[in-house]
Scaffold this active site. Structure first.
Site, PDB file in Angstrom:
ATOM      1  N   TYR A  62       0.849  -1.194   0.000  1.00  0.00           N
ATOM      2  CA  TYR A  62       0.000   0.000   0.000  1.00  0.00           C
ATOM      3  C   TYR A  62       0.883   1.242   0.000  1.00  0.00           C
ATOM      4  O   TYR A  62       1.934   1.267   0.648  1.00  0.00           O
ATOM      5  CB  TYR A  62      -0.906   0.030   1.245  1.00  0.00           C
ATOM      6  CG  TYR A  62      -2.322  -0.368   0.918  1.00  0.00           C
ATOM      7  CD1 TYR A  62      -3.060   0.351  -0.011  1.00  0.00           C
ATOM      8  CD2 TYR A  62      -2.926  -1.466   1.529  1.00  0.00           C
ATOM      9  CE1 TYR A  62      -4.362  -0.010  -0.334  1.00  0.00           C
ATOM     10  CE2 TYR A  62      -4.228  -1.835   1.218  1.00  0.00           C
ATOM     11  CZ  TYR A  62      -4.942  -1.086   0.279  1.00  0.00           C
ATOM     12  OH  TYR A  62      -6.217  -1.436  -0.035  1.00  0.00           O
ATOM     13  N   GLU A  64      -0.548   4.977  -0.274  1.00  0.00           N
ATOM     14  CA  GLU A  64      -1.326   6.209  -0.469  1.00  0.00           C
ATOM     15  C   GLU A  64      -0.418   7.433  -0.426  1.00  0.00           C
ATOM     16  O   GLU A  64       0.447   7.542   0.455  1.00  0.00           O
ATOM     17  CB  GLU A  64      -2.386   6.352   0.630  1.00  0.00           C
ATOM     18  CG  GLU A  64      -3.648   5.574   0.360  1.00  0.00           C
ATOM     19  CD  GLU A  64      -3.606   4.185   0.944  1.00  0.00           C
ATOM     20  OE1 GLU A  64      -2.492   3.666   1.174  1.00  0.00           O
ATOM     21  OE2 GLU A  64      -4.686   3.618   1.179  1.00  0.00           O
ATOM     22  N   ASP A 208      -8.654  13.123 -24.392  1.00  0.00           N
ATOM     23  CA  ASP A 208      -8.643  11.720 -23.947  1.00  0.00           C
ATOM     24  C   ASP A 208      -8.090  10.904 -25.110  1.00  0.00           C
ATOM     25  O   ASP A 208      -8.773  10.673 -26.105  1.00  0.00           O
ATOM     26  CB  ASP A 208     -10.071  11.297 -23.592  1.00  0.00           C
ATOM     27  CG  ASP A 208     -10.149   9.835 -23.148  1.00  0.00           C
ATOM     28  OD1 ASP A 208      -9.174   9.090 -23.377  1.00  0.00           O
ATOM     29  OD2 ASP A 208     -11.190   9.446 -22.585  1.00  0.00           O
ATOM     30  N   THR A 234      -5.897   5.628 -21.174  1.00  0.00           N
ATOM     31  CA  THR A 234      -5.669   4.303 -20.621  1.00  0.00           C
ATOM     32  C   THR A 234      -4.277   3.875 -21.061  1.00  0.00           C
ATOM     33  O   THR A 234      -3.646   4.545 -21.894  1.00  0.00           O
ATOM     34  CB  THR A 234      -6.691   3.273 -21.145  1.00  0.00           C
ATOM     35  OG1 THR A 234      -6.709   3.351 -22.572  1.00  0.00           O
ATOM     36  CG2 THR A 234      -8.076   3.517 -20.591  1.00  0.00           C
ATOM     37  N   LYS A 237      -4.263  -0.040 -24.390  1.00  0.00           N
ATOM     38  CA  LYS A 237      -4.786  -0.177 -25.753  1.00  0.00           C
ATOM     39  C   LYS A 237      -3.601  -0.159 -26.723  1.00  0.00           C
ATOM     40  O   LYS A 237      -2.755  -1.045 -26.633  1.00  0.00           O
ATOM     41  CB  LYS A 237      -5.828   0.921 -26.016  1.00  0.00           C
ATOM     42  CG  LYS A 237      -7.047   0.789 -25.073  1.00  0.00           C
ATOM     43  CD  LYS A 237      -8.121   1.812 -25.395  1.00  0.00           C
ATOM     44  CE  LYS A 237      -9.384   1.557 -24.598  1.00  0.00           C
ATOM     45  NZ  LYS A 237      -9.544   2.436 -23.443  1.00  0.00           N
ATOM     46  N   ARG A 243      -3.482  -2.893 -17.761  1.00  0.00           N
ATOM     47  CA  ARG A 243      -4.732  -2.120 -17.685  1.00  0.00           C
ATOM     48  C   ARG A 243      -4.584  -1.048 -16.618  1.00  0.00           C
ATOM     49  O   ARG A 243      -4.425  -1.350 -15.432  1.00  0.00           O
ATOM     50  CB  ARG A 243      -5.909  -3.031 -17.338  1.00  0.00           C
ATOM     51  CG  ARG A 243      -6.186  -4.048 -18.402  1.00  0.00           C
ATOM     52  CD  ARG A 243      -7.467  -4.756 -18.119  1.00  0.00           C
ATOM     53  NE  ARG A 243      -8.587  -3.979 -18.552  1.00  0.00           N
ATOM     54  CZ  ARG A 243      -9.210  -4.161 -19.720  1.00  0.00           C
ATOM     55  NH1 ARG A 243      -8.797  -5.084 -20.552  1.00  0.00           N
ATOM     56  NH2 ARG A 243     -10.240  -3.426 -20.051  1.00  0.00           N
TER      57      ARG A 243
HETATM   58  N1  DSN Z   1     -14.141   0.098 -23.515  1.00  0.00           N
HETATM   59  C1  DSN Z   1     -13.232   0.922 -24.273  1.00  0.00           C
HETATM   60  C2  DSN Z   1     -13.315   0.663 -25.732  1.00  0.00           C
HETATM   61  O1  DSN Z   1     -13.523  -0.488 -26.094  1.00  0.00           O
HETATM   62  O2  DSN Z   1     -13.158   1.568 -26.538  1.00  0.00           O
HETATM   63  C3  DSN Z   1     -13.386   2.371 -23.983  1.00  0.00           C
HETATM   64  O3  DSN Z   1     -13.164   2.584 -22.653  1.00  0.00           O
END
Ligand code: DSN
Length: 437
Positions: A62, A64, A208, A234, A237, A243
């Protein structure tokens, strides 16, 4: 072309021994990820190094707070790790300030709202129906419930973001925050234009880049960093990390955003994710990654053109990035029917609304596909041609009313077998194969 892999898989003994039930699910998923062509544009294959860091003992701690300013002792290695990860992110993206603690993209966006707008104040974003994200102000999301959300869209004529509409809505409603970011949009986003509009109306502009962060990191999509105030993403991707989420911003927003992530929204950071992200950000600095990102875009472009040649109708007429949105109306199938038929044929995507869709979200007119995962396993332009062929075959099979169900299922199985034969030539990063686990 690489040599075929053996069709069996080994798994880490401790899971097998202690929990065969979970091990068998992981094993089956490993097999699925190997044997299918994975076209969900937000998915990828993380490297073995990223997976191992993410599965490491860093999960046990942990922490924080932020480096050198934590609420628990014993942070000698965690501080080092988080600072290393932040420095790598700054190097990759050229950002002034980076927070690597958001648990994923939605919490990152939520922290932005918490930091920069009061409940009830006006925010703006691209509507979900036009390729935005739930967290950009959709009415079913907290972003649309707690804030006065104004949504802009794309032009019907060419499927591109309607920048004139963005400007006129911004002037009329004077939002505190303008989100520019997409999850189902195949074209470049003009971040400079958004920044200019934000400046004109006194809004904070937030990009974003969840879908395109790997492309931005490699310089194959224009970067928002020089133009906008805040960038969220994120990390799993096109960036091909674990993740997770990140917020990058100009110095002036650093303090308020850090406080919004912790203690405003989250508790302890997921240090195992930070470890995986640090590894991914090291990978993202390599020439190999830049080549990978360029190939993602080349593959998407070739696939788009091959689909058009076969009579598929693409939203906006093509793609600039990793993603293709297909309107299946002229093929006589719905998006849901096509997605399920493709899945039975070994090709995995998601059904998706297309801009101005008259059909409902659970059975829309389109599908959304993308090339990050297949490019990670080494597919190139020759494989795009084969893929377009299979997609044409599956659309024909699904729309052919003269076929009975069992003939149709058999035909899907035949396609799935050909797909698997191709996948056997392209072992995917991170998966377990006979000799290497
Ligand atoms: N779930 C994601 C996507 O597939 O684009 C977006 O957060």
């Amino acid at each position: 072309m690489q040599s075929p892999v053996k069709p069996t898989f080994q798994f880490i003994n401790s899971i097998m021994e202690y929990d065969p039930e979970v091990a068998s699910i992981i094993k089956a998923e490993n097999q699925r990820q190997h044997a299918k062509i994975r076209l969900v544009p937000s998915e990828n294959y993380a490297s073995r190094a990223v997976l191992e860091a993410t599965g490491s003992i860093m999960t046990n701690k942990y922490s924080e707070g932020y480096a050198r300013d934590r609420y628990y002792e014993g942070q000698q290695q965690i501080d080092k790790l988080e600072m290393l990860c932040v420095e790598r992110a700054k190097t990759v993206f050229g950002a002034d300030h980076v927070n690597v603690q958001p648990y994923s993209g939605s919490p990152a966006n939520q922290a932005v709202y918490l930091a920069l707008a009061e409940p009830g104040e006006t925010i703006m974003g691209l509507s979900l129906a036009d390729g935005g994200h739930l967290t950009h102000g959709d009415k079913v999301s907290i972003s649309g419930k707690h804030y006065n959300s104004i949504q802009y869209g794309v032009r019907e004529s060419d499927g591109s973001i309607d920048y004139d509409q963005v400007e006129s809505l911004a002037k009329k409603f004077k939002p505190k925050i303008i989100f520019c970011g997409t999850t189902a949009y195949p074209r470049f986003v003009d971040f400079e234009k958004f920044a200019a509009i934000g400046k004109e109306v006194g809004a904070v502009v937030v990009a974003d880049i969840a879908h395109i962060s790997g492309l931005v990191a490699a310089g194959v999509h224009p970067s928002p960093i020089p133009h906008v105030d805040v960038v969220t993403t994120t990390t799993h991707k096109s960036l091909r990390g674990p993740r997770g989420g990140m917020i990058m911003c100009k110095h002036q927003f650093a303090d308020v955003l850090d406080k919004a992530v912790f203690p405003g929204l989250q508790g302890g950071p997921h240090n195992h994710t930070t470890a995986g992200l640090a590894v991914a950000l090291k990978e993202a600095q390599t020439e190999e990654f830049k080549k990978y990102a360029r190939q993602i875009v080349t593959n998407a472009d070739v696939l788009a053109k091959s689909l058009i040649k076969r009579g598929f109708s693409l939203s906006s007429g093509g793609t600039d990035n990793h993603l293709i949105l297909i309107d299946l109306t002229n093929k006589g199938v719905t998006g849901r029917q096509m997605a399920k038929a493709l899945d039975a044929s070994g090709i995995v995507c998601n059904f998706n609304r297309i801009p101005f869709d008259k059909r409902p979200a659970m059975n829309p007119s389109g599908i959304r596909i993308g090339t990050p995962a297949i490019t990670s396993r080494g597919f190139g332009i020759n494989e795009m041609e084969r893929l377009a062929n299979w997609m044409e075959t599956v659309a024909q099979l699904r729309s052919d009313e003269s076929l009975n169900l069992s003939d149709r299922k058999m035909a899907y199985k035949n396609v799935a077998k050909e797909v698997k034969d191709l996948c056997d030539q392209f072992p995917a990063p991170g998966l377990c194969y006979d000799s290497d686990c």
